[in-house]
Design an enzyme around this catalytic site. Sequence first.
Site, PDB file in Angstrom:
ATOM      1  N   GLU A  42       7.915  10.135  31.865  1.00 15.13           N
ATOM      2  CA  GLU A  42       9.174   9.521  32.273  1.00 15.13           C
ATOM      3  C   GLU A  42      10.168   9.640  31.110  1.00 15.13           C
ATOM      4  O   GLU A  42       9.873   9.188  29.998  1.00 15.13           O
ATOM      5  CB  GLU A  42       8.912   8.058  32.621  1.00 15.13           C
ATOM      6  CG  GLU A  42      10.034   7.360  33.331  1.00 15.13           C
ATOM      7  CD  GLU A  42       9.674   5.916  33.696  1.00 15.13           C
ATOM      8  OE1 GLU A  42      10.606   5.100  33.795  1.00 15.13           O
ATOM      9  OE2 GLU A  42       8.474   5.612  33.853  1.00 15.13           O
ATOM     10  N   ASP A  53      15.556  -3.011  31.095  1.00 17.34           N
ATOM     11  CA  ASP A  53      14.916  -2.733  29.818  1.00 17.34           C
ATOM     12  C   ASP A  53      15.069  -3.880  28.835  1.00 17.34           C
ATOM     13  O   ASP A  53      16.155  -4.443  28.663  1.00 17.34           O
ATOM     14  CB  ASP A  53      15.484  -1.456  29.216  1.00 17.34           C
ATOM     15  CG  ASP A  53      15.190  -0.242  30.077  1.00 17.34           C
ATOM     16  OD1 ASP A  53      14.049  -0.156  30.571  1.00 17.34           O
ATOM     17  OD2 ASP A  53      16.084   0.596  30.267  1.00 17.34           O
ATOM     18  N   TYR A 165       6.069   2.730  42.437  1.00 18.24           N
ATOM     19  CA  TYR A 165       6.082   2.063  41.133  1.00 18.24           C
ATOM     20  C   TYR A 165       5.903   0.562  41.365  1.00 18.24           C
ATOM     21  O   TYR A 165       6.807  -0.126  41.817  1.00 18.24           O
ATOM     22  CB  TYR A 165       7.422   2.340  40.448  1.00 18.24           C
ATOM     23  CG  TYR A 165       7.533   1.948  38.986  1.00 18.24           C
ATOM     24  CD1 TYR A 165       7.113   0.708  38.516  1.00 18.24           C
ATOM     25  CD2 TYR A 165       8.108   2.820  38.081  1.00 18.24           C
ATOM     26  CE1 TYR A 165       7.236   0.361  37.189  1.00 18.24           C
ATOM     27  CE2 TYR A 165       8.252   2.483  36.737  1.00 18.24           C
ATOM     28  CZ  TYR A 165       7.809   1.254  36.297  1.00 18.24           C
ATOM     29  OH  TYR A 165       7.941   0.903  34.977  1.00 18.24           O
TER      30      TYR A 165
END
Length: 253
Positions: A42, A53, A165
């Site tokens: 990734e 993040d 995911y």
Amino acid sequence: MRLRSQRAKGRKILVPYVTGGYDDSWLETIQAIAEAGADAIEIGIPFSDPIMDGPIIQAASQQALDRGVTPASIFAQLEKLDIDVPLIAMTYCNLVFHSGFERFGGWLSMGGVTGTIFPDLPLEESHKWSDYAESIGIANILLVAPTSSISRSQEIASASRGFVYGVGLMGVTGIRASLAESASKVASSLKAITDRVVLVGIGISTPQQAKEVAQVSDGVIVGSALVKRLLDGEGPNGAYAFISSLRSGLDDL
């Protein structure tokens, strides 16, 4: 992507995350982790407001932006790679819509990227991009939160391409001392409703944690624990050693 065939062989899948352009050795790092046993990689495309993040990947993204990195420059550099491992671009919708589908898709193709992950792209708004991406051979991968209902998870899994995911915990990316209970739960829930490859990411930091969640899932995604080592200056050799340790742990299953 070839992840389904890897699963059919009984292999647990390992997908490390690297922030594109974090320093001059980032391509060497990708080469090293491919050699260490990554099944896909990734690539984070730096963005100024990375809402998923945590501090570590934010720091790496800002470091890349301060170096003048752009999406176009990252994909142009990826074109130089010669590895037999699928590449997945992870970034945010603003960059895609600002660039336009055709331009962004052209960059992906130039860089040899075969998948995309956009954490801020909800299912209801994903279809235009997913359809376009599929038309140029790109798999758009969708995320399932641990709080998603069964029906919602089924919808997302059905629309996802490449793999699903599973988000290991509610919160941003980061290093955790122990594996969240929700990581195994989301994996178990997804495995019960889809035949797609199920990978779990966020909060997986050690070989033992990777091994624990992969007992339920088809594999893991590991980002912050690797990026922290890169920010600390361990470079490609340190990345190789860390990914090798994760690979060995998964291969013990």
